[in-house]
Structures are given as C-alpha cells and as structure tokens.
Design a protein around this motif. Structure first.
Motif, PDB file in Angstrom:
ATOM      1  N   LEU A 762       0.957  -1.535   0.006  1.00  0.00           N
ATOM      2  CA  LEU A 762      -0.274   0.219   0.017  1.00  0.00           C
ATOM      3  C   LEU A 762       0.679   0.568   0.008  1.00  0.00           C
ATOM      4  CD1 LEU A 762      -3.450   1.242  -0.092  1.00  0.00           C
ATOM      5  CD2 LEU A 762      -2.191   1.365   3.210  1.00  0.00           C
ATOM      6  N   LYS A 763       1.793   1.214   0.913  1.00  0.00           N
ATOM      7  CA  LYS A 763       2.598   2.381   0.915  1.00  0.00           C
ATOM      8  C   LYS A 763       3.818   2.621  -0.780  1.00  0.00           C
ATOM      9  CE  LYS A 763       4.772   4.286   4.376  1.00  0.00           C
ATOM     10  NZ  LYS A 763       5.552   4.650   5.386  1.00  0.00           N
ATOM     11  N   ASN A 764       4.147   1.162  -1.429  1.00  0.00           N
ATOM     12  CA  ASN A 764       5.086   1.461  -2.762  1.00  0.00           C
ATOM     13  C   ASN A 764       3.605   1.997  -3.443  1.00  0.00           C
ATOM     14  OD1 ASN A 764       6.948   0.346  -1.755  1.00  0.00           O
ATOM     15  ND2 ASN A 764       6.611  -1.680  -2.394  1.00  0.00           N
ATOM     16  N   GLY A 767       3.317   5.749  -3.150  1.00  0.00           N
ATOM     17  CA  GLY A 767       4.346   6.512  -3.471  1.00  0.00           C
ATOM     18  C   GLY A 767       5.745   6.777  -2.357  1.00  0.00           C
ATOM     19  N   LEU A 768       5.174   6.142  -1.123  1.00  0.00           N
ATOM     20  CA  LEU A 768       5.271   6.328   0.047  1.00  0.00           C
ATOM     21  C   LEU A 768       6.502   5.437   0.714  1.00  0.00           C
ATOM     22  CD1 LEU A 768       2.673   7.110   1.591  1.00  0.00           C
ATOM     23  CD2 LEU A 768       3.838   8.697   1.480  1.00  0.00           C
ATOM     24  N   SER A 769       7.081   4.637  -0.078  1.00  0.00           N
ATOM     25  CA  SER A 769       8.360   3.729   0.433  1.00  0.00           C
ATOM     26  C   SER A 769       8.447   2.994  -1.108  1.00  0.00           C
ATOM     27  CB  SER A 769       7.880   2.455   1.186  1.00  0.00           C
ATOM     28  OG  SER A 769       8.940   1.440   1.188  1.00  0.00           O
ATOM     29  N   HIS A 770       9.931   2.067  -1.265  1.00  0.00           N
ATOM     30  CA  HIS A 770      10.199   1.151  -2.270  1.00  0.00           C
ATOM     31  C   HIS A 770      10.634   0.325  -1.841  1.00  0.00           C
ATOM     32  CE1 HIS A 770      10.127   5.041  -5.245  1.00  0.00           C
ATOM     33  NE2 HIS A 770      10.563   5.208  -4.351  1.00  0.00           N
ATOM     34  N   GLY A 808       9.575   6.993   3.306  1.00  0.00           N
ATOM     35  CA  GLY A 808      11.061   6.457   3.351  1.00  0.00           C
ATOM     36  C   GLY A 808      11.015   5.282   2.981  1.00  0.00           C
ATOM     37  N   SER A 809      12.303   5.147   1.881  1.00  0.00           N
ATOM     38  CA  SER A 809      12.318   2.677   2.521  1.00  0.00           C
ATOM     39  C   SER A 809      13.494   2.813   3.657  1.00  0.00           C
ATOM     40  CB  SER A 809      12.954   3.100   0.744  1.00  0.00           C
ATOM     41  OG  SER A 809      11.967   3.459  -0.372  1.00  0.00           O
ATOM     42  N   PHE A 813      10.060   2.958   8.847  1.00  0.00           N
ATOM     43  CA  PHE A 813       9.549   4.306   8.652  1.00  0.00           C
ATOM     44  C   PHE A 813       8.002   3.345   7.400  1.00  0.00           C
ATOM     45  CE2 PHE A 813      12.903   6.992   6.763  1.00  0.00           C
ATOM     46  CZ  PHE A 813      12.878   7.395   8.025  1.00  0.00           C
ATOM     47  N   ASP A 814       8.409   2.190   7.010  1.00  0.00           N
ATOM     48  CA  ASP A 814       7.514   1.126   7.198  1.00  0.00           C
ATOM     49  C   ASP A 814       6.388   1.038   7.581  1.00  0.00           C
ATOM     50  OD1 ASP A 814       8.338   1.271   4.786  1.00  0.00           O
ATOM     51  OD2 ASP A 814       9.390  -1.036   5.045  1.00  0.00           O
ATOM     52  N   ARG A 815       6.692   1.131   9.068  1.00  0.00           N
ATOM     53  CA  ARG A 815       5.601   0.486  10.588  1.00  0.00           C
ATOM     54  C   ARG A 815       4.803   1.979  10.405  1.00  0.00           C
ATOM     55  NH1 ARG A 815       8.775  -1.788  15.306  1.00  0.00           N
ATOM     56  NH2 ARG A 815       9.615   0.904  15.033  1.00  0.00           N
ATOM     57  N   ASP A 816       4.920   2.715   9.805  1.00  0.00           N
ATOM     58  CA  ASP A 816       4.091   4.127  10.197  1.00  0.00           C
ATOM     59  C   ASP A 816       3.766   4.587  12.268  1.00  0.00           C
ATOM     60  OD1 ASP A 816       4.297   5.135   7.348  1.00  0.00           O
ATOM     61  OD2 ASP A 816       3.058   4.259   7.790  1.00  0.00           O
ATOM     62  N   ILE A 817       4.544   4.473  12.431  1.00  0.00           N
ATOM     63  CA  ILE A 817       4.195   4.709  14.337  1.00  0.00           C
ATOM     64  C   ILE A 817       5.465   4.876  15.052  1.00  0.00           C
ATOM     65  CG2 ILE A 817       3.217   2.119  14.210  1.00  0.00           C
ATOM     66  CD1 ILE A 817       6.084   1.185  15.299  1.00  0.00           C
ATOM     67  N   GLN A 818       5.127   5.849  15.731  1.00  0.00           N
ATOM     68  CA  GLN A 818       5.762   6.400  16.170  1.00  0.00           C
ATOM     69  C   GLN A 818       5.358   5.965  18.158  1.00  0.00           C
ATOM     70  OE1 GLN A 818       8.137   8.791  16.462  1.00  0.00           O
ATOM     71  NE2 GLN A 818       8.098   9.440  14.195  1.00  0.00           N
ATOM     72  N   PHE A 819       5.740   5.569  19.235  1.00  0.00           N
ATOM     73  CA  PHE A 819       5.599   5.243  20.373  1.00  0.00           C
ATOM     74  C   PHE A 819       5.809   6.885  21.181  1.00  0.00           C
ATOM     75  CE2 PHE A 819       8.799   1.987  19.075  1.00  0.00           C
ATOM     76  CZ  PHE A 819       7.684   1.370  19.288  1.00  0.00           C
TER      77      PHE A 819
END
Length: 1006
Positions: A762-764, A767-770, A808-809, A813-819
């Motif tokens: 989905l991120k690919n 265009g948010l990740s490769h 970012g790749s 970054f692929d997880r889209d999370i912050q703690f």
C-alpha cells in the motif's frame, strides 16, 4: 543572666507568633528536601487509582478575548489586545472571529453538556459591557449575551465561575490613564465590578477578580509580548503589580461589605506560577534558589493576599524600587480571598528565558507546588483555576499528548488530596475551545474541542482529551482498566525457574595450570624474584579439571545463591569457529563451555544454551563472515548450520533446551542502511534458524531428547489513544512487524504476515516507500514452517503506539508508528515503563495467534540503579510474575518457564543484573529466591509440597557440592577405624603374650 534568658524567651515566642501570623512563610522549603532513602516504588509516589471526594467540582474555562470574537459587533469597544493584535500580528483578520462564541453560544453550551461539568469558568469582556471602560449605561447587546450565558448555565445546573478581568483592558483606559500603571484605574475597575455584582450576582456564587496578574505585569509591561506591549522598565512592572493587588483588594472588600451578605458568593484572584526543582536536593543553596524563584513569581502576589499583607522579604531586600505597602494597606490586603485560585499551565512556563530559574530545573510536578502553597499559606482551600497543556496548530482531534498531560496533572491533584491532605475542591481544564493563544496567536491549540477557524459553522468537535476528561468526570477519578486482583496460585511442579546471562566469554587457558605442569621451580634463587626451573626433576601431575577455570567457579557460586533450576547463557560463535567454518575449531573453548554445562548440572541446574546472541554494539560474527557481508550474505546461514551442528554434537548430550538466535527481530538496529538490507538480513536469519532446527530434528533429537527454538523480543503494544481506531491499528501493526515478522513463518504459515506485506505494498502504491519483503521459495516455506519446539520470548515493557505516517524506504518508516512515553507510568533509569499487565496481554496474544504452544519467557527484567536496595527490581519481578501466573492459571497459556534477566550487570551499561560486575549480590536475589521456593504465590497449602522437596533437594545438593570433602572425611574415618583396629589387635596380642609368660614363670617356679 536571668535578663538574657528572658530576652531569648521573648524573642523566641515573638518569632513563633510572627510566623503564625505570616502563615508560616518559608515552610514551603521543606517540599524540596527529599529523603535520600525514599523508595522508588512508594505507593504514595505512583499513579493513584482512586476517586475524588463526592463534592469535588469539575469545570472547564475560557477567556473572553480568546473565544468570543466579534470585536466590533453590537457596540463593543476596543481593548488593548484588539489594538495589540492588529499592530503586532500579521494574520490579524482571523482574530476578529476566533471561535466566535459571542454568536455561537448554543454550540458552546452543547460542548459543556457533552463533558458533564459542574462549573464553567469564563470571563466578561469589560469593553463589551462598557466600551470606554467607564461605568455608564451598559451596552445592551453585551449585557444580553452574558445574561443569556449565565441563565443557560444555571438552567443546566452548571455553576458560573465569573472572571472580571482576563487581560482585555478597555483601550480608552490605556490611552487616557496609562492602564494599570495609574492608580485611577483601580476605582474604575471597582465600579465595573460593582455593576457585575449588581447585575449577575444573584446567579453567580464564584467570582474571580483578575486572572494571573503576574503575566499582566511581567509580559504586558516588561517583556512586551502581551498587550499593551510596553517593555524595558522594571519599575513599571512592579508598579503595575502593586496596583493590581490593590485593585483586587478593593473589589473584594466591596463585595464582602455590600453583596456577600445576601448573595452568599465566594471570591478570589487567580495566581499562576511555574515550578522548579533543585539541581541537588541535598544542597541547601539550591533549595534556597528554588524558594526564591517561586517567591518572585507566585509569592509576589500570594504573600500579600494569602500571607501577611506584604511582599516576600527576599523581594523587598533585593528590589529597592519595589513599591511599599503602608501598615493600613497591609491589613486591608491581607486575607482578601475566600480560597486560593491557582493557574498551572504553559503560559506560566513560556517563554522559559523570562522565568527566574536561578540556575535550577523547571518541573511540571503539580502535586509539589500544591504542597508548597499548602505549607506557605496555612492550608488554604484550593481551586485549580487553570490547568492543561497545548498541541501544535496542525493537530485536530487526535491530541494524544494532551491526554497524558491531563492524566498526569489530575492524578497529581488526586495524590495531593489523598496522601497530603491538601484541600483542593475543584479542577478547571483549560480550555473549552481552541482559540486565540495570546503571543502564540493560532500557532498552538489548547481546547478540548477542535474548531476550524476558517469554516463558517465553526463546529465544536470533541478531541480525545474531551472524551478522556468526560470519562474522568463520569467516574470522578481513575479506575484500573487492565489490572485484576492478585492471584494466589502456583505454577506446575516441573516449572522452570531460570536466570539469563548474555555471552559467556570463554577462558582459552585454565586459570590453574600448576596442576598440569610437571616441572619443579625454585623462586628468587638469585634475588631477582623470578621462578627458576630445576632441570632433570619431574613431578607427578593430575589431569586437567573443569574447576581449573576460575570464572566457572565464580558462576557456580552465583548460581548457587540464585537457587534457580535453569541457567540460560550464550556461546561465542567467533571464538569457537574463528574462521567461520569448520577448518579451525577451538577445542579449548568448546571444552570450557562443556565444563560450564557439566559443572552447572552438578548443582541440579539445567542449561538453556543460546548459539548466537548478537547486539547492536557487538554483532558476534566470525570476522571472515563479517567481511563477506554478514547476514546480508546467504552463506552466513550455511555457516551457522555447520556451527549449530558442531555444538549439538559436542554439547547436546548435556543440553535439553537450545536457542538458536537471540532476538533476530532486533537486528534491524544494525542492518538499517535501507529496508532492503533489513529484510534480507532477517530472511537469512530465519533460514539459518530453520536449517539448524532441521539438523537437530533429523540427527540429534532421537539421541539427545532436546528442544530447539529462537528467542524473539516480544514487548506488548498498546494504542496510545483509545479513542482512535488508527492507534489500535498501529498497535497491531507494530506486533506484526516486530513479532509476526519472524513468528508467522515459523509458527503459522511459512511466510511473512499478510498484513505486513499488504501494508508495504500500500505504501509502495502511494509512492511513500520502495520497500519489499523477500519471497520464500516453496522449499524454504517447508523448511521454515514448524521449525520450533516452543515459543521463546524476551519481554521487558509495553510500548504505547501512535499512528504516524512516514515517508522513506526503511523498516522503521514502513511501520508508520511513533512511541509515546506515558509520564504517569513508573519507569526505570533507562525509561523502561513498568506495565505488568502487558506481559499477560502478549502471552494471550501469542496463544490466540499461534495456538496452544509451549512458551518460555527467556528474559524479563529491569534496570535498577541501586546497588544495595534494588526495590524497583523487586517490585518489577513480583508484579510481572504475578501477571505471568494469571496467564498460566486463568488464561490457560502453556508457560513452561520464566527466566529473570540477568545474572550480572555490565560496566557502563544499565544495571539489569542481580549481581554487580564485581559479583556483589543485591537484595533482589532473596526476593527471587522466595518466588522460586514458593513456585509462585501459593495460598496456605502447596500443590507441589515444596518443603519435602526442598529438604530432599537440599540434601542432594549438599552431597553433590561436598563430594571431595565427604570423600576426604570417609578416608579419614576409615583410617581412624583401621588404626583403632590395629591398636586393639596389638593390645590383645600383648596381653596374650603377657599371660603366657606369667604362666611359664609360675610353672618354672613350681
């Protein structure tokens, strides 16, 4: 002599009397004097689950200028803030409407209904009632607005708490009189207050004269960041403060004399302050600086009003230009408040460079400042008249950080009430709506309700903080949602109680070589202090023994004290196979590890051996493999298979539990150059583990009867914001990326989690990740699937997860999370949150996701700075093991063992160890011993009857440990018996000879 004593007596009681009259001024210093021996897990210092008193008041507040808008509508006059905004701010037009409460009153009332508050604190716009500030005929439209507002509140059983002045002085008074610099404004303010009492007083029971006079004086006439924007003259600042105090006192006396007798209302002034902590709590000078800091802000206004009627002594001594109160004025000002209204929010801390920090540290500890007020001003009744925090302007309804700030602040108030007996009777969350935030304009938001200032309807949309505050009001406090009552029960009788150690560095040469060297030496023959070999002389030697290694003796001593049944440690791959393949095998290192295992077995302790234990600081690979790319190269997996087979062959007859790789899901910290590197390394790690497991299963299991798995870092993930589905999805995504990444291929499908693949795809597409996950071949799927005999997890804490889209790749970054760090949680020095219920949740999740499999908790522990009283570790162990027991006993999770982390601590690293780096034991050892001997938390009886077992095991342990001594004693005893037998035999023989000789003599004589 008598005269001196009399003088001392009089002086002493004069001082006591003065301190009583002064409200025990200065007693607040004791707040900073911390007990160095206080417990880090004291119940009085941790988050309190309890309720507020039944009559506690819950409210919310706003300021007129911030939310009303309509600055020129219906005859309203200009205020100093209207001019200040239009001259100092670029985006001045938007301030004309703001949240537009003046025309959207019904929406504000609906917001209040949603929250369920008991009072609403709002301010009256002076210039809306009287455009020039002078009391003449009121502006009818403005009068109608406030009457409607108050009537609507009363109709809803919401008490109006009315502030007469919240910074928006009519512009005319500033231009004609110079504003609060001129004492004439005091009488004009009193006239305005009188009108409000006459008009609204029959329905208003709580009045605030002025909101936060410190900010009015300091920023309005000192720094210039507030209206009217004057700056530079420090004398003007204190003149303004002086006049504000006198204005408050005059209005208070006016109300008490003319209105209170029949309106029965209460009145105060809102005083705000920061809070500060000393650099060193044991340093009297630092504490004195903290006292001065708070006195310069809060004491400046509080001491005259709530104290003795005069300014703090330190302020008077330092500022020669400080205005002075006459004795009559002191009496007039003293006690002009029915309660202490206190403001504690971001405006009291910003800008930080304008605060008198005195070189100390700013703090948000609301409980401590309440204690200071309580001690300084003779235990007044306190209303928290403004409290809350802020978010950035782009944040709409997902104000998660505001929830945790609110949770912390309100719980500190509850602790102050319950533990410190401070009389706090109400709390005001600030603020009801997003609005104009003074010098920050619209760059920050403080509302519980989101308002889109550019929209026409300006709907009041509840943020998460509004929902959370509503819940607190409904429950009148805090109820534990996750924890359950303690359980009295035990684990199974064959439960494994272990201790975990990291990589054991093997000794390549025995520490006691003298038993192996057959040469004879003479020392210091020539006076040189050296050993000299005696040629031609050879001594008898004994074979090398495992106890020749000093480090093994130390480990045995530590393990004996721990009283565990299992010991988990890791081998050093790079030492055993320095070239990475079987061309060179360090047999001495293998012998060392075999010695460790065999000697540990003599203590009745089984070993759980980890083949490979990498860390982000030490990858632990043989140098040739590292040079070939490490885990990015598939050949490393093949090399690991050979290494594992060697270890199984050489050590497997003594080992029943194997861990191939420790925390492969954390090697993303090392292979983080790109997501491609991270996923490829992980893929090879999985293949390496699976091949090692297959080798054991096919070649060694039938002979050695052991079990093999890998150990995954398995912290629990909790949605940081329970009111947003995106946070729940982010928490689940974290579990899939962190645990499912390795667990799904092994325990489930033979492939990576579908949700993980789909999210990356989905991120690919966006265009948010490769990034892309490697694919398993059909052979690899068969190889990996089912390649574990149990689930091994390392668990330390619970992570509070926020959904945060990232571009970012990279794996992170692929997880889209912050703690998010929950500041209300008990935490360790390394900021590990102590959340015991998290371990139960992750255990249930593993069972639900991967079936009813055997589970070993292979590492669980916390860092504790204390060397002689590690109470935090005791608390952690007790709470976490209790939750593990609930998972085992109530949830029927098949937990086979628990391994505490760790045996010894490492220098210059967080203190996780039960023993220091120089092998000194800590008190937590005894606590863990008790858990082990009880096999949990038993009731009055024990299922396993540990008393008999302990006696039996203790005897067996004694026999096994004291074999040499027992053998020597037996030899000595046998020798003694033999000697006694010989002696008795010879004595009898001598007696017999003596008798024979006597008989012969008698015969000869006859």
């Amino acid at each position: 002599m008598c005269g001196r004593r009399l003088k001392r007596f009089v002086a002493f009681w004069t001082l006591v009397f003065m301190r009583i009259v002064a409200g025990l001024a200065g007693e607040g210093r004791s707040v900073w004097k911390k007990d160095p021996n206080s417990s880090p897990v004291s119940e009085t210092q941790m988050f309190l689950y309890d309720t507020f008193p039944k009559e506690f008041l819950w409210g919310v507040g706003t300021g007129a200028f911030q939310v009303e808008g309509s600055w020129r509508k219906d005859g309203k006059g200009s205020s100093i803030w209207d001019r200040f905004v239009h001259t100092e701010f670029r985006d001045a037009d938007s301030t004309d409407v703001s949240s537009d409460s003046y025309t959207l009153l019904d929406k504000d009332l609906s917001a209040l209904d949603f929250l369920g508050v008991t009072f609403y604190q709002f301010s009256i716009s002076w210039s809306r009632l009287f455009p020039t500030g002078v009391v003449t005929a009121p502006n009818e439209k403005g009068l109608q607005y406030y009457n409607t507002l108050i009537d609507s509140l009363v109709h809803r059983n919401i008490d109006p708490v009315v502030t007469l002045y919240h910074w928006d002085l009519p512009l005319t008074l500033q231009e004609q009189y110079g504003g609060w610099k001129n004492e004439s404004v005091i009488d004009i303010f009193n006239d305005y207050a009188t009108f409000c009492f006459q008009t609204f007083g029959d329905r208003v029971k709580y009045w605030i004269t002025i909101h936060n006079p410190y900010l009015i004086a300091w920023h309005g006439y000192g720094t210039g960041i507030h209206a009217p924007g004057e700056k530079g003259k420090i004398t003007t600042v204190y003149t303004v403060g002086h006049n504000l105090i006198k204005a408050h006192a005059k209005v208070w006396h006016n109300y008490k004399k003319h209105f209170e007798p029949y309106q029965k209302g209460l009145m105060s002034i809102v005083l705000g302050s920061h809070w500060i902590e000393p650099n060193r709590s044991e340093d009297a000078l630092d504490i004195s600086k903290c006292q001065q800091s708070v006195e310069r802000v809060l004491g400046w206004f509080a001491k005259p009003i709530h104290g003795d009627g005069d300014y703090p002594e330190e302020l008077k001594n330092e500022l020669s230009f400080l205005p002075r109160f006459t004795e009559d004025e002191k009496k007039y000002i003293k006690g002009t408040s029915d309660f202490f209204a206190f403001s504690f929010g971001p405006n009291n801390f910003k800008p930080p460079n304008t605060l008198p920090k005195m070189g100390q540290n700013l703090s948000l500890n609301l409980r401590e400042v309440l204690n200071w007020i309580n001690l300084e001003y003779d235990s007044p009744r306190i209303l928290i008249a403004e409290n809350g925090w802020f978010t950035d302007s782009h944040v709409k309804t997902d104000d998660t950080t505001a929830i945790y700030m609110m949770k912390n602040f309100i719980n500190k108030v509850l602790q102050a009430i319950k533990y410190d007996n401070i009389d706090v009777f109400g709390y005001t969350a600030w603020s009801l709506l997003d609005g104009f935030e003074w010098q920050h304009a619209y760059n920050i938001r403080r509302g519980l309700f989101y308002v889109d200032f550019k929209s026409e309807k300006k709907e009041r949309i509840p943020k998460s903080s509004a929902r959370y505050y509503k819940q607190i009001i409904r429950e009148n406090g805090f109820f534990p949602k996750e924890s359950t009552p303690s359980l009295q029960a035990q684990f199974s009788c064959d439960f494994s109680w272990g201790i975990t150690e990291s990589v054991l560095k093997a000794e390549s040469v025995a520490s006691s070589p003298q038993f192996c060297d057959s040469n004879l030496y003479l020392w210091n023959v020539t006076g040189d202090g050296l050993l000299h070999k005696v040629e031609g002389v050879k001594l008898k030697t004994r074979p090398a023994q495992c106890t020749d290694f000093v480090s093994i003796k130390k480990q045995l001593d530590l393990l004996e004290k721990m009283k565990v049944t299992h010991y988990r440690f890791a081998l050093d791959w790079s030492l055993i196979l320095p070239k990475g393949d079987l061309s060179v095998v360090n047999r001495q290192v293998l012998r060392y590890y075999r010695c460790v295992i065999s000697e540990v077995l003599k203590l009745n302790v089984q070993s759980m051996v980890t083949l490979y234990h990498p860390t982000h600081a030490y990858l632990g690979l043989p140098a040739p493999l590292l040079q070939m790319g490490g885990w990015l190269n598939h050949s490393t997996a093949l090399a690991f298979q050979d290494y594992a087979a060697l270890c199984f062959r050489e050590l497997g007859d003594l080992v029943k539990l194997w861990i191939t790789i420790n925390e492969p899901n954390r090697l993303s910290d090392v292979y983080n150059r790109s997501s491609s590197d991270t996923y490829r390394a992980a893929h090879n790690l999985l293949i390496a583990h699976a091949m090692a497991w297959r080798i054991y299963d096919e070649q060694y299991r039938s002979l050695q009867y052991g079990k093999v798995s890998l150990s995954l870092h398995s912290d629990w993930a909790e949605p940081a914001n329970p009111y947003f589905e995106s946070h729940a999805k982010a928490a689940n995504r974290f579990l899939q990326f962190e645990i499912g990444w390795f667990a799904d291929p092994i325990f489930k499908t033979g492939d990576y989690p579908a949700t993980m693949r789909e999210y990356i795809l989905l991120k690919n597409r966006k265009g948010l990740s490769h990034s892309s996950l490697p694919s398993f071949t059909s052979e690899e799927k068969k190889l990996v699937k089912g390649a574990a005999d149990f689930y091994a997890l390392n668990h330390f804490t619970t992570r509070f997860v926020i959904h945060e889209p990232q571009n970012g790749s990279q794996y992170e970054f692929d997880r889209d999370i912050q703690f998010l760090q929950d500041i209300t949680c008990l935490s360790s020095p390394s900021r590990l949150a102590v959340v015991p219920w998290g371990v139960r949740k992750v255990l249930k999740w593993i069972k639900r996701t991967y079936g009813d499999i055997d589970i070993y908790i292979t590492a669980n522990g916390i860092d504790d700075q204390s060397l002689d009283n590690d109470e935090l570790r005791n608390y952690y162990l007790g709470k976490y093991v209790q939750e593990v027991l609930k998972a085992y006993y109530i949830d029927k999770v098949k937990i086979r063992g628990y391994y505490a982390f760790k045996l010894t601590e490492e220098k210059s690293k967080p203190r996780f160890g039960f023993f220091t780096s120089d092998s000194k034991g800590k008190p937590s050892i005894k606590f863990y011993n008790k858990l082990i001997s009880n096999n949990g938390f038993p009731a009055d009886y024990s299922v396993c009857d540990p008393s008999n077992k302990e006696k039996e095991c203790s005897f067996c342990l004694f026999i096994s440990q004291k074999k040499p001594l027992i053998f020597f004693a037996c030899c000595l005893f046998s020798t003694l018996i033999l000697l006694l037998t010989i002696i008795v035999f010879h004595k009898r023989k001598r007696r017999k000879r003596f008798k024979v000789k006597n008989i012969q003599r008698i015969c000869v004589s006859l």
